[in-house]
Design a protein around this motif. Structure first.
Motif, PDB file in Angstrom:
ATOM      1  N   ALA A 148      16.594  35.298 -27.407  1.00 42.42           N
ATOM      2  CA  ALA A 148      15.713  34.124 -27.569  1.00 42.42           C
ATOM      3  C   ALA A 148      17.467  32.986 -27.585  1.00 42.42           C
ATOM      4  O   ALA A 148      17.710  32.612 -27.686  1.00 42.42           O
ATOM      5  CB  ALA A 148      15.220  34.605 -29.002  1.00 42.42           C
ATOM      6  N   HIS A 149      17.941  33.192 -29.363  1.00 44.01           N
ATOM      7  CA  HIS A 149      19.005  32.893 -29.441  1.00 44.01           C
ATOM      8  C   HIS A 149      20.338  33.342 -29.875  1.00 44.01           C
ATOM      9  O   HIS A 149      21.031  33.033 -29.239  1.00 44.01           O
ATOM     10  CB  HIS A 149      19.214  32.433 -31.635  1.00 44.01           C
ATOM     11  CG  HIS A 149      19.883  31.924 -32.252  1.00 44.01           C
ATOM     12  ND1 HIS A 149      20.966  30.752 -32.041  1.00 44.01           N
ATOM     13  CD2 HIS A 149      21.025  32.246 -33.057  1.00 44.01           C
ATOM     14  CE1 HIS A 149      21.324  30.852 -32.573  1.00 44.01           C
ATOM     15  NE2 HIS A 149      21.500  31.947 -33.314  1.00 44.01           N
ATOM     16  N   THR A 203      15.675  31.426 -34.696  1.00 46.68           N
ATOM     17  CA  THR A 203      14.869  30.833 -33.063  1.00 46.68           C
ATOM     18  C   THR A 203      14.004  29.729 -34.097  1.00 46.68           C
ATOM     19  O   THR A 203      13.008  29.551 -33.352  1.00 46.68           O
ATOM     20  CB  THR A 203      13.776  32.189 -32.634  1.00 46.68           C
ATOM     21  OG1 THR A 203      13.254  33.137 -34.667  1.00 46.68           O
ATOM     22  CG2 THR A 203      14.626  33.586 -32.922  1.00 46.68           C
ATOM     23  N   PHE A 204      14.515  29.294 -34.796  1.00 43.72           N
ATOM     24  CA  PHE A 204      13.565  27.956 -35.107  1.00 43.72           C
ATOM     25  C   PHE A 204      15.064  27.170 -36.093  1.00 43.72           C
ATOM     26  O   PHE A 204      15.448  27.269 -37.370  1.00 43.72           O
ATOM     27  CB  PHE A 204      13.112  27.979 -35.822  1.00 43.72           C
ATOM     28  CG  PHE A 204      11.450  26.587 -36.949  1.00 43.72           C
ATOM     29  CD1 PHE A 204      12.135  25.560 -35.321  1.00 43.72           C
ATOM     30  CD2 PHE A 204      10.771  26.757 -37.161  1.00 43.72           C
ATOM     31  CE1 PHE A 204      10.791  24.878 -35.901  1.00 43.72           C
ATOM     32  CE2 PHE A 204      10.547  25.639 -37.498  1.00 43.72           C
ATOM     33  CZ  PHE A 204      10.006  24.659 -36.513  1.00 43.72           C
ATOM     34  N   PHE A 205      15.161  26.051 -35.089  1.00 42.60           N
ATOM     35  CA  PHE A 205      16.290  25.101 -36.059  1.00 42.60           C
ATOM     36  C   PHE A 205      15.057  23.931 -36.163  1.00 42.60           C
ATOM     37  O   PHE A 205      14.728  23.026 -35.511  1.00 42.60           O
ATOM     38  CB  PHE A 205      17.268  24.441 -35.415  1.00 42.60           C
ATOM     39  CG  PHE A 205      17.857  25.094 -35.332  1.00 42.60           C
ATOM     40  CD1 PHE A 205      18.098  26.248 -34.881  1.00 42.60           C
ATOM     41  CD2 PHE A 205      19.395  24.871 -35.634  1.00 42.60           C
ATOM     42  CE1 PHE A 205      19.506  27.372 -34.650  1.00 42.60           C
ATOM     43  CE2 PHE A 205      20.308  25.619 -35.467  1.00 42.60           C
ATOM     44  CZ  PHE A 205      20.901  26.937 -34.987  1.00 42.60           C
ATOM     45  N   PRO A 227      17.945  23.030 -31.551  1.00 41.82           N
ATOM     46  CA  PRO A 227      18.534  23.982 -31.875  1.00 41.82           C
ATOM     47  C   PRO A 227      19.674  25.132 -30.926  1.00 41.82           C
ATOM     48  O   PRO A 227      20.057  24.314 -30.304  1.00 41.82           O
ATOM     49  CB  PRO A 227      17.009  25.227 -31.106  1.00 41.82           C
ATOM     50  CG  PRO A 227      16.867  24.509 -30.114  1.00 41.82           C
ATOM     51  CD  PRO A 227      17.282  23.013 -30.214  1.00 41.82           C
ATOM     52  N   TYR A 228      20.710  25.592 -31.423  1.00 44.70           N
ATOM     53  CA  TYR A 228      22.012  26.275 -30.418  1.00 44.70           C
ATOM     54  C   TYR A 228      21.494  27.179 -29.790  1.00 44.70           C
ATOM     55  O   TYR A 228      20.790  28.718 -30.967  1.00 44.70           O
ATOM     56  CB  TYR A 228      22.823  26.285 -31.762  1.00 44.70           C
ATOM     57  CG  TYR A 228      24.477  27.514 -31.106  1.00 44.70           C
ATOM     58  CD1 TYR A 228      24.868  26.182 -30.216  1.00 44.70           C
ATOM     59  CD2 TYR A 228      24.848  28.645 -31.661  1.00 44.70           C
ATOM     60  CE1 TYR A 228      26.299  27.852 -29.102  1.00 44.70           C
ATOM     61  CE2 TYR A 228      25.563  28.987 -30.825  1.00 44.70           C
ATOM     62  CZ  TYR A 228      25.716  28.797 -29.923  1.00 44.70           C
ATOM     63  OH  TYR A 228      26.983  29.665 -28.949  1.00 44.70           O
ATOM     64  N   ILE A 229      21.861  27.894 -28.556  1.00 43.21           N
ATOM     65  CA  ILE A 229      21.001  28.920 -27.752  1.00 43.21           C
ATOM     66  C   ILE A 229      22.432  29.159 -27.427  1.00 43.21           C
ATOM     67  O   ILE A 229      23.293  28.930 -27.172  1.00 43.21           O
ATOM     68  CB  ILE A 229      20.257  28.478 -27.204  1.00 43.21           C
ATOM     69  CG1 ILE A 229      18.747  27.562 -27.273  1.00 43.21           C
ATOM     70  CG2 ILE A 229      20.089  30.140 -26.032  1.00 43.21           C
ATOM     71  CD1 ILE A 229      18.288  27.593 -25.904  1.00 43.21           C
ATOM     72  N   ASP A 230      22.512  30.769 -28.155  1.00 42.95           N
ATOM     73  CA  ASP A 230      23.912  31.668 -28.248  1.00 42.95           C
ATOM     74  C   ASP A 230      24.120  32.463 -27.160  1.00 42.95           C
ATOM     75  O   ASP A 230      23.999  33.410 -26.839  1.00 42.95           O
ATOM     76  CB  ASP A 230      24.568  32.306 -28.422  1.00 42.95           C
ATOM     77  CG  ASP A 230      26.165  32.743 -28.862  1.00 42.95           C
ATOM     78  OD1 ASP A 230      26.362  32.809 -27.465  1.00 42.95           O
ATOM     79  OD2 ASP A 230      26.309  33.237 -29.584  1.00 42.95           O
ATOM     80  N   PHE A 231      24.015  31.399 -25.483  1.00 39.53           N
ATOM     81  CA  PHE A 231      24.087  32.252 -23.912  1.00 39.53           C
ATOM     82  C   PHE A 231      24.982  33.114 -23.649  1.00 39.53           C
ATOM     83  O   PHE A 231      25.178  34.771 -23.570  1.00 39.53           O
ATOM     84  CB  PHE A 231      24.299  31.756 -23.099  1.00 39.53           C
ATOM     85  CG  PHE A 231      22.818  30.892 -22.814  1.00 39.53           C
ATOM     86  CD1 PHE A 231      22.112  30.288 -22.489  1.00 39.53           C
ATOM     87  CD2 PHE A 231      23.071  28.942 -23.235  1.00 39.53           C
ATOM     88  CE1 PHE A 231      20.940  29.917 -22.784  1.00 39.53           C
ATOM     89  CE2 PHE A 231      22.277  28.017 -22.935  1.00 39.53           C
ATOM     90  CZ  PHE A 231      21.359  28.256 -23.143  1.00 39.53           C
TER      91      PHE A 231
END
Ligand code: ZN
Ligand code: ZN
Length: 302
Positions: free
Chosen positions: A169-170, A190-192, A197-201
């Protein structure tokens, strides 16, 4: 481009404008009681780290996340204002330094740290990643001593805390904590709430996994549920539904452009999220940054 770096520059600018101001800003932690013996703590006056959770009662003290190292003193003050008892357990929702930044101090005091196994692996192999992009190796005492792969349950202070993993997820080591008896859920990043949101790929996060995680939690909520997001104000089921709707709409807006043959540069130029979602922009994730994340998610989905 390093999103953390950008955030750090903005933070530095904010910080320097603060220090130039006549009145110094006062960083503090504000506590909100969300149930009997259960609190959400949020930083005010600047960036202190992610929202904390705190369970206190006859059986012990459980802290969820422990913010940035720079905030240790005022965080301890805010916790002491609620309970004078020592912290027994610390649950890390994920590996980022604004949620694990004081693990060493906690571990040194004998606090038992609990987290998903991937989080411990990240700390061991890569260390802690801070919002300014810097990495710091994790000392032994900052590591979780109890890990799990799917779920783990706490039975303390008259309430069950069901901790469950939300895959890719994040990051790839996210957990949410569901206080089932009192209808409260801490979602970590997993919730902003009310912000992109920021997603840390780079740490195993994914766009589709992020939406899936929010849907998993949504299914556990009703109109009375109180949701503690990683960042942003205390949230409701409607807020979470709003986030899912936004992410699905953003995904469609961007994938329609991808399917029409547009390149990433062309899509960024069109800024397709600006018209509807400008209000969710913040220093770290602007509409352009969010579009970049969605583009990456759309073009790297399985
Ligand atoms: Zn965070
Ligand atoms: Zn995070």
């Amino acid at each position: 481009m390093n999103k953390f770096k950008q955030f750090s520059i903005i933070s530095a600018l904010i910080l320097s404008s603060y220090t130039q101001a006549k009145e110094e800003p006062k960083l503090s932690w504000q506590s909100t009681q969300v149930a009997d013996g259960l609190y959400m703590l949020s930083g005010v006056g600047g960036f202190t780290g992610g929202n904390l959770g705190l369970s206190v009662g006859d059986d012990g003290v459980v802290l969820i996340d422990d913010a940035m190292p720079s905030t240790l003193g005022i965080m301890n003050d805010a916790i002491t204002a609620i309970t004078k008892e020592p912290i027994d357990f610390l649950i890390n929702t994920h590996v980022h330094g604004d949620h694990t930044g004081n693990n060493k101090s906690m571990g040194d005091k004998g606090v038992h740290i609990v987290a998903h196994e991937n989080l411990r692996n990240h700390l061991l192999t890569k260390g802690v990643q801070f919002p300014d992009g810097s990495m710091k190796s994790a000392s032994k005492s900052s590591l979780p001593v109890i890990t799990f792969s799917e779920t783990i349950d706490f039975h303390l202070n008259g309430m069950n805390a069901h901790i469950f993993h939300l895959p890719h997820a994040h990051t790839d080591g996210d957990s949410a904590i569901h206080f089932t008896d009192v209808n409260v859920i801490h979602m970590g990043d997993t919730f902003f709430n009310k912000m992109f949101p920021y997603i840390d790929f780079t740490s195993g996060g994914s766009l589709d996994g992020y939406v899936e995680a929010q849907k998993t939690v949504l299914a556990l909520t009703d109109d009375a549920t109180k949701i503690i997001p990683g960042h942003g104000p205390l949230a409701t089921k409607q807020d979470l539904q709003g986030s899912i709707d936004m992410l699905e709409d953003a995904r469609k807006l961007v994938s329609d452009l991808v399917n029409a043959g547009k390149s990433e540069v062309e899509i960024l130029k069109l800024n397709p999220l600006k018209e509807k979602y400008e209000s969710l922009s913040w220093g770290f994730i602007t509409t352009e940054k969010m579009t970049k994340q969605v583009y990456y998610g759309v073009t790297h989905s399985e």
